[in-house]
Design a protein around this motif. Sequence first.
Motif, short mmCIF file in Angstrom:
data_model
loop_
_atom_site.label_atom_id
_atom_site.label_comp_id
_atom_site.label_asym_id
_atom_site.label_seq_id
_atom_site.Cartn_x
_atom_site.Cartn_y
_atom_site.Cartn_z
N ASP A 74 0.81 -1.23 0.00
CA ASP A 74 0.00 0.00 0.00
C ASP A 74 0.84 1.27 0.00
O ASP A 74 0.40 2.33 0.47
N ASN A 75 2.04 1.19 -0.53
CA ASN A 75 2.91 2.36 -0.69
C ASN A 75 3.40 2.43 -2.14
O ASN A 75 3.71 1.39 -2.74
N ILE A 76 3.48 3.65 -2.67
CA ILE A 76 4.16 3.85 -3.95
C ILE A 76 5.64 4.07 -3.64
O ILE A 76 6.00 4.92 -2.82
N VAL A 77 6.48 3.28 -4.29
CA VAL A 77 7.91 3.25 -3.95
C VAL A 77 8.68 4.27 -4.80
O VAL A 77 8.57 4.29 -6.03
N ASP A 78 9.45 5.10 -4.11
CA ASP A 78 10.35 6.07 -4.75
C ASP A 78 9.65 6.98 -5.77
O ASP A 78 10.22 7.31 -6.81
N MET A 79 8.44 7.40 -5.44
CA MET A 79 7.72 8.29 -6.36
C MET A 79 8.47 9.59 -6.63
O MET A 79 8.50 10.05 -7.78
N PRO A 80 9.12 10.23 -5.64
CA PRO A 80 9.84 11.48 -5.97
C PRO A 80 10.92 11.27 -7.04
O PRO A 80 11.04 12.08 -7.96
N ARG A 88 18.07 0.96 -9.70
CA ARG A 88 19.53 0.94 -9.73
C ARG A 88 20.09 1.91 -8.70
O ARG A 88 21.01 1.57 -7.95
N ALA A 89 19.54 3.13 -8.66
CA ALA A 89 20.02 4.14 -7.71
C ALA A 89 19.80 3.69 -6.27
O ALA A 89 20.67 3.88 -5.40
N ALA A 90 18.65 3.06 -6.01
CA ALA A 90 18.37 2.58 -4.65
C ALA A 90 19.35 1.48 -4.26
O ALA A 90 19.80 1.41 -3.10
N VAL A 91 19.70 0.61 -5.21
CA VAL A 91 20.64 -0.47 -4.91
C VAL A 91 22.03 0.11 -4.62
O VAL A 91 22.74 -0.38 -3.73
N LEU A 92 22.43 1.14 -5.34
CA LEU A 92 23.70 1.80 -5.03
C LEU A 92 23.67 2.42 -3.64
O LEU A 92 24.66 2.34 -2.89
N ASP A 93 22.54 3.02 -3.26
CA ASP A 93 22.39 3.55 -1.90
C ASP A 93 22.53 2.43 -0.88
O ASP A 93 23.19 2.60 0.17
N LEU A 94 21.91 1.31 -1.17
CA LEU A 94 21.95 0.17 -0.26
C LEU A 94 23.36 -0.40 -0.16
O LEU A 94 23.82 -0.76 0.94
N ALA A 95 24.07 -0.47 -1.28
CA ALA A 95 25.45 -0.96 -1.27
C ALA A 95 26.32 -0.08 -0.37
O ALA A 95 27.14 -0.59 0.42
N PHE A 115 16.01 -4.33 0.13
CA PHE A 115 15.77 -3.26 -0.84
C PHE A 115 14.90 -2.14 -0.28
O PHE A 115 15.24 -0.95 -0.38
N HIS A 116 13.78 -2.45 0.32
CA HIS A 116 12.83 -1.41 0.73
C HIS A 116 13.29 -0.63 1.96
O HIS A 116 12.63 0.35 2.34
N THR A 117 14.41 -1.01 2.55
CA THR A 117 14.93 -0.24 3.70
C THR A 117 15.55 1.08 3.26
O THR A 117 15.81 1.94 4.11
N VAL A 118 15.81 1.25 1.96
CA VAL A 118 16.44 2.49 1.49
C VAL A 118 15.54 3.26 0.52
O VAL A 118 15.98 4.24 -0.08
N THR A 119 14.30 2.85 0.37
CA THR A 119 13.41 3.50 -0.59
C THR A 119 12.47 4.48 0.09
O THR A 119 12.17 4.34 1.28
N ASP A 120 12.00 5.45 -0.69
CA ASP A 120 10.98 6.38 -0.20
C ASP A 120 9.61 5.72 -0.39
O ASP A 120 9.29 5.24 -1.49
#
Length: 287
Positions: free
Chosen positions: A41-47, A212-219, A278-283
């Motif tokens: 029930d969330n839109i992921v990384d909408m910004p 891809r950007a979120a995975v780099l943030d997570l890395a 993955f979802h620990t670093v997403t908006d």
Amino acid sequence: MSRIAYVNGQYVPHKDAAIHVEDRGYQFADGVYEVCEVWKDNIVDMPRHLDRLGRSLSELRIGWPMARKALEFVLAETVRRNKVHNGMVYVQVTRGVSRRDHFFPPQDVAPSIVVTARASSPAAAEKQAEAGISVVSFPENRWPRVDIKTVALLPNVLAKQHAKEAGGKEAWYVDADGNVTEGGSTNAWIVTRDNKLVTRPAESGILKGITRAAVLDLAKKEGLSFEERAFSLEEAYGAREAFVTAASTLVMPVVKIDDTVIGNGHPGMVATRLRQLFHTVTDLKAV
């Protein structure tokens, strides 16, 4: 339940959703799009997605179809009306409806917008991730501006169909130098023998993937070693792991490239861990 689409200011039954025959998206593929994951029930990384939509529109000199805040509402409302708890929300914007002519239409022609949402099965996605997927290489044959997320996807369609007919789930484009650029609808990654994450730089030649950007943030958060550089198909064959990323797949392990089994033929520890976190670093924007 019947699906609902948003088309140019109206929410309509999906089966009745239509755009005029002279819409420039249909006539010229003169439009752009974005796809956001819907997760719990969330839109992921909408910004980030709307930032990229704005860049794509600007590069093609297409105006926003509405204020950004209004579009955020429409995306969330389309998800709500379709009762999508896990799935995808899709937005497409074209230059609008005008008499067929290669030149841009008059400035008073409004952009067209379509928003749709559909559910997907997290259980089915996890089952696929537990097995991993196969990818098939394909010669790079697209225009240079793949950094713009346009609806002109015929080369991608042909590449992915080639992969399907060869028993794969995704195609990896390979340029004239033998380097992997990206997938037909994903970004491409490998994990080297010395456990370093590698993905091609997003400055040119690939789409700047939001996942891809979120995975780099997570890395970075996890202290993983990574490089943004080109890698060859041959290097990929010899990699410890490989995976693809996209809003539609998240982090999806690759266990075979062409006829070469990657690693031990099972999803690797790095890709599996990145998927889990993955979802620990997403908006997350609640709908």
